[in-house]
Design an enzyme around this catalytic site. Structure first.
Site, mmCIF file in Angstrom:
data_model
loop_
_atom_site.group_PDB
_atom_site.id
_atom_site.type_symbol
_atom_site.label_atom_id
_atom_site.label_comp_id
_atom_site.label_asym_id
_atom_site.label_seq_id
_atom_site.Cartn_x
_atom_site.Cartn_y
_atom_site.Cartn_z
ATOM 1 N N GLY A 89 0.803 -1.220 0.000
ATOM 2 C CA GLY A 89 0.000 0.000 0.000
ATOM 3 C C GLY A 89 0.832 1.263 0.000
ATOM 4 O O GLY A 89 0.329 2.364 -0.251
ATOM 5 N N ASP A 117 -2.592 6.817 2.942
ATOM 6 C CA ASP A 117 -2.111 7.905 2.075
ATOM 7 C C ASP A 117 -0.838 7.534 1.324
ATOM 8 O O ASP A 117 -0.248 8.367 0.634
ATOM 9 C CB ASP A 117 -1.864 9.172 2.919
ATOM 10 N N GLY A 118 -0.382 6.285 1.496
ATOM 11 C CA GLY A 118 0.803 5.842 0.762
ATOM 12 C C GLY A 118 2.117 6.380 1.306
ATOM 13 O O GLY A 118 3.179 6.117 0.754
ATOM 14 N N ARG A 175 6.196 -12.673 1.114
ATOM 15 C CA ARG A 175 5.676 -12.925 2.462
ATOM 16 C C ARG A 175 4.743 -14.127 2.456
ATOM 17 O O ARG A 175 4.249 -14.531 1.394
ATOM 18 C CB ARG A 175 4.810 -11.722 2.912
ATOM 19 N N ASP A 244 1.088 -11.221 6.963
ATOM 20 C CA ASP A 244 1.574 -10.399 5.844
ATOM 21 C C ASP A 244 2.900 -9.718 6.188
ATOM 22 O O ASP A 244 3.505 -9.088 5.312
ATOM 23 C CB ASP A 244 0.533 -9.347 5.447
#
Ligand code: AMP
Ligand code: MG
Length: 488
Positions: A89, A117-118, A175, A244
């Site tokens: 993300g 928001d990255g 992962r 993850d």
């Protein structure tokens, strides 16, 4: 080859979002040199385009052309609950550099950003940078960090902070969540590509087996057991052991609200968002085992290609059951070494457990306590050992010390040999939270010298470095409980 899968359903081709007016916050000259990046006499890359590339503002520098940056899809279990699709993300994989993949964390929104928001903030980027390089120097399998670049760009978290990009390197960022993703989507072809890639590149020793996918699972599981044993042995708490965030190479990845323990507490929780203590220190081994069950689920369709479901499940189940034994062996190996024990003795487990109980009850500082074992003289119990002063319950300590001295009689090496081995196994310098916090607060006022100084000290955690004695000290009382949230 970077990411082994192709196609719109596996990853997104996306360039990083530029970081406005970037500047260097931290740079690992050692890693830069290893990668063959020409550096100037301040230890930074001579070519200014590196600053642009590592901020996400350009894709070419020297001989490197990062022509196909991507963000990958993965899924995962978060805090024990299936979360469905997650993915990169805010991390963008630029490509390969030397033996590594190079990733920019905090480099803008991707298809997998969901509500985020990255971006990453300066605080968490410095922590990841120092955390990974310190881990590496301790000799623990980990992703590396080459740099942090910063910007005045505001980013909203609990308060208003500023943006930064951390450059991470690892032989692969795959992962458990990648396997879970394609198992859930019943895309066995993609699972096969992932597994074959791992066998080809990172688990060659499993490749020629008749049951290569089962062997791959066993090897990932064994490496992961060894990794947690490493963590326990330095008092590292990962903080968010969601599936993850677990590498399939058995390396430490995704440094978030992690913490190195100061005072020893078995049930220490470093992430204050983890109210149930799911990821507390003493639960990490169990949780890694749990994550291996997630991986087994993710790899089941691979075994089903040649076996019935019952047989495939049985094989994975049997392999999974080896985890506790593998962990216990790895743990014993690490803690024996910490106590300078070369021989193996059946009572060692109890000896070590009793010490940890005592350390827990007396809330002694984990790192300084173990380092002081280098001062134990095997022939005397004259009570002048500085170790003793750390324990409030002297009587219990003396009794334990007597059992340790008795145990030392079974060793064949001299005190000198043992003491020197202990100093190479028990670090003097770790990334204590209060030290990281101090460096972060200065960096937030545009003074990055402390980040670089900490990096320098932590690159040699086992050396005496007496000029930096203060950096080996446990935190002053008022700085013991710095809260770390998930927000980053
Ligand atoms: P983490 O807990 O940091 O491992 O993140 C879990 C998931 O949330 C991953 O898919 C991350 O990429 C995503 N994520 C975390 N923070 C952000 C952010 N600020 N913007 C976009 N995605 C994020
Ligand atoms: Mg993560």
């Amino acid at each position: 080859m970077v990411f082994p899968l192709q196609g719109d359903d596996t990853c997104q081709s996306i360039a990083p979002t530029p970081l406005p007016e970037p500047y260097w916050v931290g740079f690992s000259s050692a890693l830069g040199q290893e990668l063959g990046i020409p550096l100037n006499d301040t230890g930074l890359p001579s070519d200014p385009r590196w600053l642009s590339v590592l901020s996400g503002n350009a894709l070419e520098v020297e001989e490197h052309h990062f022509s196909n940056p991507i963000a990958t899809a993965y899924s995962g279990h978060q805090f024990g609950i299936w979360a469905g699709q997650l993915g990169d993300g805010r991390a963008i994989l630029l490509g390969d550099i030397g033996p590594y993949e190079i990733q920019l964390k905090g480099s803008g929104i991707t298809r997998y950003s969901r509500m985020g928001d990255g971006r990453a903030v300066l605080r968490s980027s410095i922590r990841e940078f120092l955390g990974s390089e310190a881990m590496y120097a301790l000799g623990i399998p980990t992703s590396r960090a080459l740099a942090v670049t910063g910007s005045k760009k505001p980013v909203m978290r609990e308060t208003l902070e500023t943006a930064a990009v951390c450059t991470r390197l690892a032989p692969s960022f795959l992962r458990i969540g990648h396997f879970e993703h394609y198992a859930a989507a019943r895309q066995t072809e993609h699972l096969t590509q992932l597994a074959d890639y791992l066998l080809d590149k990172h688990y060659k020793e499993c490749k020629d087996s008749d049951d290569a996918y089962l062997e791959l699972f066993k090897s990932i599981s064994r490496r992961s057991a060894e990794l947690v044993a490493h963590w326990q042995a330095v008092g590292f708490c990962h903080g968010v052991l969601n599936s993850d965030n677990i590498s399939v190479l058995g390396i430490t990845i995704d440094f978030g609200p992690f913490g190195m323990m100061d005072r020893f507490q078995m049930d220490h929780i470093c992430n204050h968002s983890d109210s149930q203590g799911r990821y507390a220190y003493h639960r990490q081994p169990q949780i890694m085992h749990w994550n291996m069950a997630c991986l087994a689920g993710g790899m089941l369709p691979l075994l089903e290609k040649t076996d019935s479901t019952e047989v495939a499940q049985q094989k994975l189940q049997t392999a999974l059951e080896q985890f506790p034994t593998q962990y216990r062996q790895a743990w014993l190996k690490r803690f024996r070494a910490k106590l300078g024990l070369h021989e193996e003795h059946p009572n060692d487990f109890t000896l070590i457990e009793n010490l940890l109980q005592l350390m827990h009850q007396n809330r002694v500082d984990f790192t300084t306590t173990f380092r002081l074992f280098a001062e134990v003289q095997s022939m005397t119990n004259d009570q002048s050992n500085p170790l003793r002063d750390h324990f409030i319950d002297r009587q219990a300590f003396d009794a334990w010390m007597q059992s340790y001295l008795d145990r030392l009689k079974l060793e064949h090496s001299s005190d000198l040999v043992r003491q020197s081995a202990i100093l190479k196994t028990n670090p003097k310098f770790i990334l204590r939270n209060y030290l990281a916090q101090h460096a972060i607060e200065l960096a937030q006022q545009d003074d990055f010298s402390e980040v670089q100084k900490l990096l320098h000290i932590l690159e040699n955690p086992y050396a005496e470095q007496s000029e930096f004695e203060a950096y080996a000290a446990p935190p002053p009382k008022e700085l013991e409980a710095i809260a770390l949230s998930c927000s980053s």
